[in-house]
Design a protein around this motif. Structure first.
Motif: not given
Length: 551
Positions: A67-84, A521-532
């Motif tokens: 419940a923090s407004s400072h995190f960006c989370d991405v679902e692991v199941d279907e991963e991060v959304n993207d474009e063709n 490099v500047v990344v915007t992802s979920n906490p785990e994704g950004s950390r990785d």
């Protein structure tokens, strides 16, 4: 009725929102689906999966997500959304197509409410301790502020720092001033602009740029450290006042005690665990206790300046006594910094469209420079919602919000013709891209929104983009797709997880950064994704920055 057990979890970060996925390696991870929560502001991720942080109406409920407004989370199941991808793929893109998809992580159902509550609790502990690390720049700045103030306080208490002993309240109010400075959008906008102007030259050493970026990103550590220090100094000042009670008044003691109580309440509300579990409670408590404490602070300054210990009376006829006090000027500066953003609040016309049934695209008049974020509201005294701004610096700018909670759903079901805005926009980490010569921007899902302005208009840095997301045309709308496809193909890697599977974003980022020879490099992802991504880049000797929980 919809099965809550099958409903996905979501969270968001500074106007960028993602679906939640618990870290598989973390002992504090959550595996179970959680009930839906009303959202405050968000981005569309999928027609059936939207994103959120707690809304005003859910202030006293736990968010289904971290419940923090400072995190960006991405679902692991279907991963991060993207474009063709388009034609003309780079070598890295071709290599990625050979990468086998990562098997999804199946949620383990939890039968009891007690296990669910424990899961939420440990998830937030995981974010605050494991994901963020114990020796981050943020925590080092916090420790530095606490240490310096403690040393001064001990010296004052032992009689080795007579000035501090005689001006304890000035030290308390001075710490409050620094606390407010670190959160002043006007002041920080100026500091960020100055940093880019001074350091944004090829001859400036890269290590100085990266150190400045880390410091500005983690100013929250100074904010928190000085806030706690202000409480300590006020306690010390109150003890000295009680020891010399015959030369003061009950009114002064009462006002000082009330200020101390309000500051303690504000600090408790900002405690990380409380802030994560009840973010809206934290926000409102911080705001209204701060305003009340400021009003009492003026009363305290006036009372102490006008009190005559001999006659036991108050006399403010001599204004020179007041203006000669440091406390007066510190309080005046604090008041100006707090009021200034509210002087920029305007009710402006907007155009709201819906690129999908679960999102709204809000258009405003006026162009905005890259890296800038903004706040909007329907009730300015109640709540504000922060969003990344998309603009080509022309006649308009936009914000994209997923229909999640009361506020964002209302933008779709009852699109407003006017909204309240703060015309003074604030700068964030993306703004510091202008400090470098060549930068790789890594975005997952709707994290691309904070980088689109860099792609739409000329900026100081040469920008390259890696975007990992799912079904962009379906989820983000034709207008967003055109913006991305208008950028030179040789500077963009688009990875569609719907057709290509989930990649190792950290490895992909390192390869792209080395191929293009970027400085940072500047990344915007979920906490785990950004950390990785950050850890992978740093292991490869590349400076990398991602959002932190209190950035």
């Amino acid at each position: 009725m919809e099965n809550i057990e099958n409903r996905p979890r979501f969270s968001s970060c500074r106007g960028v929102a993602f679906e939640i996925s618990p870290p598989r390696a973390s002992p504090f991870s959550i595996r179970e689906p959680q009930p839906e929560a009303e959202g405050r502001w968000a981005w569309l991720a999928n027609r059936s999966k939207v994103l959120s942080i707690p809304s005003a109406s859910a202030s006293f409920r736990r968010s289904v997500s971290r419940a923090s407004s400072h995190f960006c989370d991405v679902e692991v199941d279907e991963e991060v959304n993207d474009e063709n991808q388009e034609d003309g793929e780079t070598d890295i893109e071709k290599q990625l197509q050979k990468t086998p998809p990562v098997a999804p992580v199946e949620a383990t159902p939890v039968s009891t409410g007690e296990k669910k509550n424990n899961g939420r609790f440990y998830s937030r502990i995981s974010i605050m301790l494991l994901d963020q690390g114990l020796f981050t720049v943020y925590k080092r700045l916090y420790a530095l502020c606490i240490t310096l103030n403690c040393v001064a306080l001990v010296l004052a208490a032992t009689g080795r720092f007579s000035y501090a002993r005689g001006h304890a309240t000035a030290f308390a109010i001075g710490n409050v001033l620094v606390t407010v400075l670190c959160r002043s959008e006007a002041f920080l906008r100026m500091v960020f602009w100055l940093a880019v102007k001074v350091l944004g030259h090829p001859f400036v050493p890269l290590h100085l740029k990266t150190a400045t970026t880390s410091f500005l990103q983690c100013l929250g550590g100074v904010h928190s450290g000085c806030g706690v220090s202000a409480i300590a100094w006020l306690v010390y000042a109150l003890v000295l006042t009680l020891q010399d009670r015959e030369n003061t008044s009950s009114a002064i003691i009462g006002v000082a005690s009330s200020i101390l109580a309000l500051l303690c309440l504000s600090a408790l509300a900002a405690f990380p665990l409380v802030r994560h579990l009840h973010h809206n409670v934290f926000e409102r408590t911080h705001r209204f206790t701060g305003w009340a404490a400021l009003a009492l602070l003026w009363a305290f300054v006036l009372l102490t300046a006008s009190f005559d210990p001999i006659s036991k009376s108050y006399d403010l006829q001599n204004g020179a006594v007041l203006v000669n006090k440091q406390e007066f000027w510190f309080t005046a500066a604090t008041t100006i910094l707090i009021i200034l953003p509210w002087l920029t609040v305007r009710r402006v016309p907007v155009q709201v469209s819906t690129p999908s049934g679960h999102a709204s695209l809000i258009k405003f008049d006026g162009g905005v420079k890259p890296g800038i974020l903004g706040r909007i509201s329907r009730a300015p005294l109640s709540e504000w919602h922060a969003f990344g701004i998309i603009s080509d610096n022309g006649k308009t700018h936009m914000m994209l919000a997923g229909a999640v909670g009361d506020f964002t759903k209302g933008l779709v079901t009852h699109p407003p013709r006017h909204l309240w805005v703060r015309s003074l926009h604030f700068a964030g980490l993306p703004y510091l891209v202008n400090m470098y010569q060549k930068v790789l921007l890594v975005a997952t899902g709707s994290g691309i929104c904070v980088f689109l302005s860099h792609m739409l208009q000329q900026c100081a840095a040469e920008v390259y983009v890696v975007w990992v997301a799912k079904a962009v045309e379906q989820n983000f709308g034709e207008e967003i797709v055109k913006m991305v496809r208008g950028y030179p193909k040789e500077k963009v890697i688009l990875h569609d997880t719907a057709t290509m599977g989930r990649p190792n974003v950290g490895e992909l980022s390192v390869k792209a950064a080395k191929k293009w020879g970027v400085e940072a490099v500047v990344v915007t992802s979920n906490p785990e994704g950004s950390r990785d991504v950050v850890n992978a880049c740093k292991a490869a000797g590349l400076p990398a920055f991602g959002p932190i929980w209190d950035s």
